[in-house]
Scaffold this motif. Structure first.
Motif, mmCIF file in Angstrom:
data_model
loop_
_atom_site.group_PDB
_atom_site.id
_atom_site.type_symbol
_atom_site.label_atom_id
_atom_site.label_comp_id
_atom_site.label_asym_id
_atom_site.label_seq_id
_atom_site.Cartn_x
_atom_site.Cartn_y
_atom_site.Cartn_z
ATOM 1 N N ALA A 94 0.820 -1.215 0.000
ATOM 2 C CA ALA A 94 0.000 0.000 0.000
ATOM 3 C C ALA A 94 0.856 1.268 0.000
ATOM 4 N N VAL A 95 2.130 1.168 0.366
ATOM 5 C CA VAL A 95 3.002 2.352 0.388
ATOM 6 C C VAL A 95 4.132 2.272 -0.635
ATOM 7 N N HIS A 96 4.078 1.289 -1.522
ATOM 8 C CA HIS A 96 5.111 1.193 -2.564
ATOM 9 C C HIS A 96 5.068 2.431 -3.454
ATOM 10 N N ARG A 97 6.200 2.736 -4.060
ATOM 11 C CA ARG A 97 6.370 3.831 -5.019
ATOM 12 C C ARG A 97 6.151 5.210 -4.397
ATOM 13 N N ARG A 98 6.440 5.333 -3.114
ATOM 14 C CA ARG A 98 6.350 6.635 -2.442
ATOM 15 C C ARG A 98 7.704 7.100 -1.912
ATOM 16 N N GLY A 99 8.755 6.318 -2.149
ATOM 17 C CA GLY A 99 10.084 6.697 -1.682
ATOM 18 C C GLY A 99 10.375 6.295 -0.244
ATOM 19 N N LEU A 100 9.459 5.574 0.387
ATOM 20 C CA LEU A 100 9.661 5.195 1.789
ATOM 21 C C LEU A 100 10.737 4.127 1.931
ATOM 22 N N GLY A 101 10.796 3.183 1.003
ATOM 23 C CA GLY A 101 11.848 2.165 1.047
ATOM 24 C C GLY A 101 13.215 2.788 0.868
ATOM 25 N N ARG A 102 13.314 3.698 -0.078
ATOM 26 C CA ARG A 102 14.574 4.413 -0.308
ATOM 27 C C ARG A 102 14.986 5.163 0.964
ATOM 28 N N ILE A 111 15.497 -2.523 -7.010
ATOM 29 C CA ILE A 111 16.823 -2.196 -7.545
ATOM 30 C C ILE A 111 16.930 -0.701 -7.809
ATOM 31 N N ARG A 112 15.891 -0.091 -8.391
ATOM 32 C CA ARG A 112 15.909 1.361 -8.625
ATOM 33 C C ARG A 112 16.039 2.128 -7.310
ATOM 34 N N ALA A 113 15.327 1.683 -6.283
ATOM 35 C CA ALA A 113 15.399 2.359 -4.981
ATOM 36 C C ALA A 113 16.804 2.262 -4.408
ATOM 37 N N TYR A 114 17.419 1.099 -4.498
ATOM 38 C CA TYR A 114 18.759 0.920 -3.941
ATOM 39 C C TYR A 114 19.791 1.732 -4.711
ATOM 40 N N VAL A 115 19.659 1.801 -6.036
ATOM 41 C CA VAL A 115 20.563 2.616 -6.845
ATOM 42 C C VAL A 115 20.438 4.086 -6.441
ATOM 43 N N ALA A 116 19.218 4.534 -6.155
ATOM 44 C CA ALA A 116 19.005 5.930 -5.748
ATOM 45 C C ALA A 116 19.731 6.269 -4.446
ATOM 46 N N VAL A 117 19.952 5.263 -3.598
ATOM 47 C CA VAL A 117 20.672 5.469 -2.337
ATOM 48 C C VAL A 117 22.185 5.443 -2.567
ATOM 49 N N GLY A 118 22.622 4.833 -3.672
ATOM 50 C CA GLY A 118 24.046 4.760 -3.970
ATOM 51 C C GLY A 118 24.574 3.349 -4.175
ATOM 52 N N PHE A 119 23.722 2.334 -3.990
ATOM 53 C CA PHE A 119 24.164 0.958 -4.219
ATOM 54 C C PHE A 119 24.463 0.764 -5.704
ATOM 55 N N ARG A 120 25.453 -0.082 -5.964
ATOM 56 C CA ARG A 120 25.836 -0.410 -7.335
ATOM 57 C C ARG A 120 25.747 -1.915 -7.541
ATOM 58 N N PRO A 121 25.323 -2.326 -8.734
ATOM 59 C CA PRO A 121 25.319 -3.761 -9.026
ATOM 60 C C PRO A 121 26.743 -4.310 -9.028
ATOM 61 N N VAL A 122 26.904 -5.466 -8.401
ATOM 62 C CA VAL A 122 28.193 -6.158 -8.396
ATOM 63 C C VAL A 122 28.139 -7.320 -9.377
ATOM 64 N N ASP A 172 26.331 -3.503 -3.791
ATOM 65 C CA ASP A 172 27.004 -2.997 -2.607
ATOM 66 C C ASP A 172 27.114 -1.485 -2.658
ATOM 67 N N LEU A 173 27.378 -0.938 -1.492
ATOM 68 C CA LEU A 173 27.503 0.498 -1.304
ATOM 69 C C LEU A 173 28.737 0.729 -0.469
ATOM 70 N N LEU A 174 29.666 1.528 -0.968
ATOM 71 C CA LEU A 174 30.818 1.929 -0.176
ATOM 72 C C LEU A 174 30.461 3.232 0.538
ATOM 73 N N ALA A 175 31.053 3.439 1.680
ATOM 74 C CA ALA A 175 30.667 4.573 2.536
ATOM 75 C C ALA A 175 30.647 5.897 1.771
ATOM 76 N N HIS A 176 31.613 6.149 0.931
ATOM 77 C CA HIS A 176 31.669 7.433 0.218
ATOM 78 C C HIS A 176 30.644 7.539 -0.905
ATOM 79 N N GLU A 177 29.936 6.448 -1.225
ATOM 80 C CA GLU A 177 28.932 6.458 -2.293
ATOM 81 C C GLU A 177 27.520 6.731 -1.780
ATOM 82 N N LEU A 178 27.330 6.779 -0.483
ATOM 83 C CA LEU A 178 25.998 7.002 0.084
ATOM 84 C C LEU A 178 25.469 8.352 -0.370
ATOM 85 N N ARG A 179 24.233 8.318 -0.907
ATOM 86 C CA ARG A 179 23.605 9.564 -1.384
ATOM 87 C C ARG A 179 22.548 10.010 -0.401
#
Length: 174
Positions: A95-103, A134-145, A167-174
């Protein structure tokens, strides 16, 4: 960003609050977990523990938005110094998908893991076909390995499916 310590840790994001799962949260988390959309990823057998909040190796939080429970997020840590890192898992009420809450929840927890727990790297492993996650995680800075082939069984146990290791390295966090 946070208050309390240890089991009482509360993390505040821009739109969500993450608080350790309490006994009073379990019924609503179970309801969310058993929605068809979530059960398709997490399984639907409500008689088969462990539930995520029963995992002694994970720190599990209820995700709150505007005073309502909207999901669960957890992390676990590899503590061996040579390989030290953390991993995250999450599910939210459809019910709350696509609102940016997961990101927001993932960003909030990743920030805590980097700033407060000292991790330099965080992993997450959505199903390879879970494009929204996957789109939400990329928006946070995660990259496909890479693709982890036949990584886990589908919840019904009949077929294997691939996962995308990110994965996300500390300096990649958005």
């Amino acid at each position: 960003m946070e208050s309390g310590d240890g089991e009482g840790l509360v993390l505040a994001g821009e739109r969500v609050v993450l608080a350790p799962v309490r006994a009073d949260d379990v019924a609503e988390l179970r309801r969310i977990r058993l929605t068809p959309e979530v059960a398709a990823r997490w399984g639907a057998d409500d008689t088969a523990p462990p539930w995520p909040w029963d995992d002694p190796d994970a720190m599990v939080f209820t995700v709150w938005h505007e005073g309502a429970i909207v999901g669960m997020i957890q992390y676990s840590e590899e503590t061996e110094p040579t390989y030290r890192h953390a991993s995250i898992d999450i599910f939210l009420d459809p019910a709350v998908h696509r609102r940016g809450l997961g990101r927001d929840a993932v960003r909030t927890l990743a920030t805590h893991l980097i700033r407060d727990r000292g991790h330099h790297r965080i992993t997450i492993d959505p199903a390879a076909d879970n494009e929204a996650a996957i789109r939400a995680y990329v928006a946070v800075g995660f990259r496909p390995v890479g693709i982890m082939r036949q990584y886990e069984r589908d919840p019904d146990g009949r077929a294997w499916h691939d996962a995308l290791l990110m994965d996300l390295l500390a300096h990649e966090l958005r």
